[in-house]
Design a protein around this motif. Structure first.
Motif, PDB file in Angstrom:
ATOM      1  N   LEU A   1      10.391 -18.254  32.026  1.00 59.57           N
ATOM      2  CA  LEU A   1      10.089 -16.903  32.467  1.00 59.57           C
ATOM      3  C   LEU A   1       9.305 -17.009  33.767  1.00 59.57           C
ATOM      4  N   CYS A   2       9.857 -16.471  34.840  1.00 60.51           N
ATOM      5  CA  CYS A   2       9.253 -16.625  36.165  1.00 60.51           C
ATOM      6  C   CYS A   2       8.658 -15.305  36.632  1.00 60.51           C
ATOM      7  N   HIS A   3       7.491 -15.394  37.248  1.00 64.65           N
ATOM      8  CA  HIS A   3       6.795 -14.234  37.800  1.00 64.65           C
ATOM      9  C   HIS A   3       6.958 -14.250  39.313  1.00 64.65           C
ATOM     10  N   ILE A   4       7.422 -13.116  39.889  1.00 65.07           N
ATOM     11  CA  ILE A   4       7.601 -13.018  41.334  1.00 65.07           C
ATOM     12  C   ILE A   4       6.264 -12.656  41.957  1.00 65.07           C
ATOM     13  N   ARG A   5       5.814 -13.466  42.900  1.00 67.60           N
ATOM     14  CA  ARG A   5       4.517 -13.258  43.543  1.00 67.60           C
ATOM     15  C   ARG A   5       4.468 -11.917  44.258  1.00 67.60           C
ATOM     16  N   GLY A   6       3.262 -11.388  44.424  1.00 66.49           N
ATOM     17  CA  GLY A   6       3.077 -10.117  45.109  1.00 66.49           C
ATOM     18  C   GLY A   6       3.489 -10.173  46.571  1.00 66.49           C
ATOM     19  N   LYS A   7       3.364 -11.324  47.197  1.00 66.36           N
ATOM     20  CA  LYS A   7       3.754 -11.491  48.593  1.00 66.36           C
ATOM     21  C   LYS A   7       5.266 -11.313  48.769  1.00 66.36           C
ATOM     22  N   MET A   8       6.028 -11.650  47.735  1.00 64.61           N
ATOM     23  CA  MET A   8       7.479 -11.554  47.793  1.00 64.61           C
ATOM     24  C   MET A   8       8.022 -10.312  47.095  1.00 64.61           C
ATOM     25  N   HIS A   9       7.177  -9.584  46.395  1.00 63.77           N
ATOM     26  CA  HIS A   9       7.627  -8.594  45.423  1.00 63.77           C
ATOM     27  C   HIS A   9       8.612  -7.573  45.987  1.00 63.77           C
ATOM     28  N   LYS A  10       8.310  -6.896  47.086  1.00 63.01           N
ATOM     29  CA  LYS A  10       9.219  -5.900  47.640  1.00 63.01           C
ATOM     30  C   LYS A  10       9.827  -6.327  48.966  1.00 63.01           C
ATOM     31  N   LYS A  11       9.566  -7.557  49.374  1.00 63.24           N
ATOM     32  CA  LYS A  11      10.066  -8.033  50.657  1.00 63.24           C
ATOM     33  C   LYS A  11      11.273  -8.957  50.503  1.00 63.24           C
ATOM     34  N   VAL A  12      11.291  -9.766  49.463  1.00 61.11           N
ATOM     35  CA  VAL A  12      12.380 -10.704  49.209  1.00 61.11           C
ATOM     36  C   VAL A  12      13.066 -10.275  47.919  1.00 61.11           C
ATOM     37  N   TRP A  13      14.336  -9.909  48.026  1.00 63.01           N
ATOM     38  CA  TRP A  13      15.064  -9.447  46.851  1.00 63.01           C
ATOM     39  C   TRP A  13      15.749 -10.628  46.183  1.00 63.01           C
ATOM     40  N   ILE A  14      15.498 -10.766  44.889  1.00 57.65           N
ATOM     41  CA  ILE A  14      16.051 -11.866  44.106  1.00 57.65           C
ATOM     42  C   ILE A  14      17.076 -11.290  43.144  1.00 57.65           C
ATOM     43  N   ALA A  15      18.257 -11.908  43.115  1.00 57.83           N
ATOM     44  CA  ALA A  15      19.339 -11.473  42.231  1.00 57.83           C
ATOM     45  C   ALA A  15      19.731 -12.632  41.317  1.00 57.83           C
ATOM     46  N   SER A  16      20.526 -12.333  40.305  1.00 53.97           N
ATOM     47  CA  SER A  16      20.956 -13.395  39.401  1.00 53.97           C
ATOM     48  C   SER A  16      21.893 -14.337  40.150  1.00 53.97           C
ATOM     49  N   GLY A  17      21.721 -15.624  39.901  1.00 61.35           N
ATOM     50  CA  GLY A  17      22.514 -16.634  40.576  1.00 61.35           C
ATOM     51  C   GLY A  17      21.829 -17.253  41.774  1.00 61.35           C
ATOM     52  N   ASP A  18      20.712 -16.690  42.228  1.00 62.97           N
ATOM     53  CA  ASP A  18      19.992 -17.232  43.382  1.00 62.97           C
ATOM     54  C   ASP A  18      19.256 -18.515  43.007  1.00 62.97           C
ATOM     55  N   ILE A  19      19.139 -19.409  43.975  1.00 63.83           N
ATOM     56  CA  ILE A  19      18.366 -20.640  43.802  1.00 63.83           C
ATOM     57  C   ILE A  19      16.958 -20.376  44.313  1.00 63.83           C
ATOM     58  N   ILE A  20      15.955 -20.646  43.478  1.00 61.50           N
ATOM     59  CA  ILE A  20      14.562 -20.397  43.854  1.00 61.50           C
ATOM     60  C   ILE A  20      13.728 -21.650  43.574  1.00 61.50           C
ATOM     61  N   LEU A  21      12.586 -21.722  44.228  1.00 59.69           N
ATOM     62  CA  LEU A  21      11.614 -22.786  43.989  1.00 59.69           C
ATOM     63  C   LEU A  21      10.462 -22.176  43.215  1.00 59.69           C
ATOM     64  N   VAL A  22      10.112 -22.779  42.091  1.00 63.07           N
ATOM     65  CA  VAL A  22       9.038 -22.247  41.255  1.00 63.07           C
ATOM     66  C   VAL A  22       7.930 -23.274  41.107  1.00 63.07           C
ATOM     67  N   GLY A  23       6.721 -22.758  40.940  1.00 65.95           N
ATOM     68  CA  GLY A  23       5.574 -23.595  40.627  1.00 65.95           C
ATOM     69  C   GLY A  23       5.332 -23.556  39.134  1.00 65.95           C
ATOM     70  N   LEU A  24       5.319 -24.699  38.493  1.00 61.82           N
ATOM     71  CA  LEU A  24       5.172 -24.762  37.040  1.00 61.82           C
ATOM     72  C   LEU A  24       3.728 -24.531  36.629  1.00 61.82           C
ATOM     73  N   CYS A  25       3.547 -23.859  35.508  1.00 65.65           N
ATOM     74  CA  CYS A  25       2.209 -23.635  34.959  1.00 65.65           C
ATOM     75  C   CYS A  25       1.776 -24.869  34.176  1.00 65.65           C
TER      76      CYS A  25
END
Length: 158
Positions: free
Chosen positions: A58-82
């Motif tokens: 379950l990934c949380h989209i950062r506030g810096k990216m929230h309304k500026k970068v649109w993420i759709a299903s199938g996109d490749i993203i880099l995540v920081g693990l908890c």
């Protein structure tokens, strides 16, 4: 009636997408980060993604990216693990299509990763390799309507 003292409406807040056209440097993963592919968007700034190591997070989209970068299903993203929860992660970066292709060419992403379409979209692997047009058409129709349909082309039944 009072004058408007603001500096503009919502169109001014949106700004211009001048940064989209620029080429940016390709960012590789570091320790504590992982490449993932988005399975679905859950809403409330969250998405479900499958990591390259095979775990669903379950990934949380950062506030810096929230309304500026649109993420759709199938996109490749880099995540920081908890560190404290293995099934949760924070989205750090969304790769554009050409960047994802470069990552695959460099060997960072596995060969079986599908980049051009979403997880649920597209044809099955067995449909793509079908040489017979009628069997391919029959399969597509059966998938669409959930039952077999007999078609006739110029008097010849399929």
């Amino acid at each position: 009636m009072p004058k408007n003292k603001g500096k503009g409406g919502k169109n001014r807040k949106r700004g211009k997408n001048e940064a989209d056209d620029e080429k940016r440097e390709l960012v590789f993963k570091e320790d504590g980060q992982e490449y993932t592919q988005v399975v679905r968007i859950l809403g409330n700034g969250r998405c479900e993604a499958i990591c390259i190591d095979g775990t669903k997070r379950l990934c949380h989209i950062r506030g810096k990216m929230h309304k500026k970068v649109w993420i759709a299903s199938g996109d490749i993203i880099l995540v920081g693990l908890c560190d404290y929860q293995d099934e949760k992660a924070d989205v750090i970066l969304k790769y554009m299509r050409d960047e994802a292709r470069l990552l695959k060419a460099y060997g960072e992403l596995p060969e079986n990763t599908r980049l051009n379409e979403g997880i649920a979209g597209g044809l099955d692997e067995e449909d793509e390799g079908a040489g017979d047009v009628t069997s391919s058409l029959k399969t597509k129709i059966s998938i669409r309507y959930r039952h077999w349909v007999v078609l006739s082309f110029s008097g010849v039944s399929v």
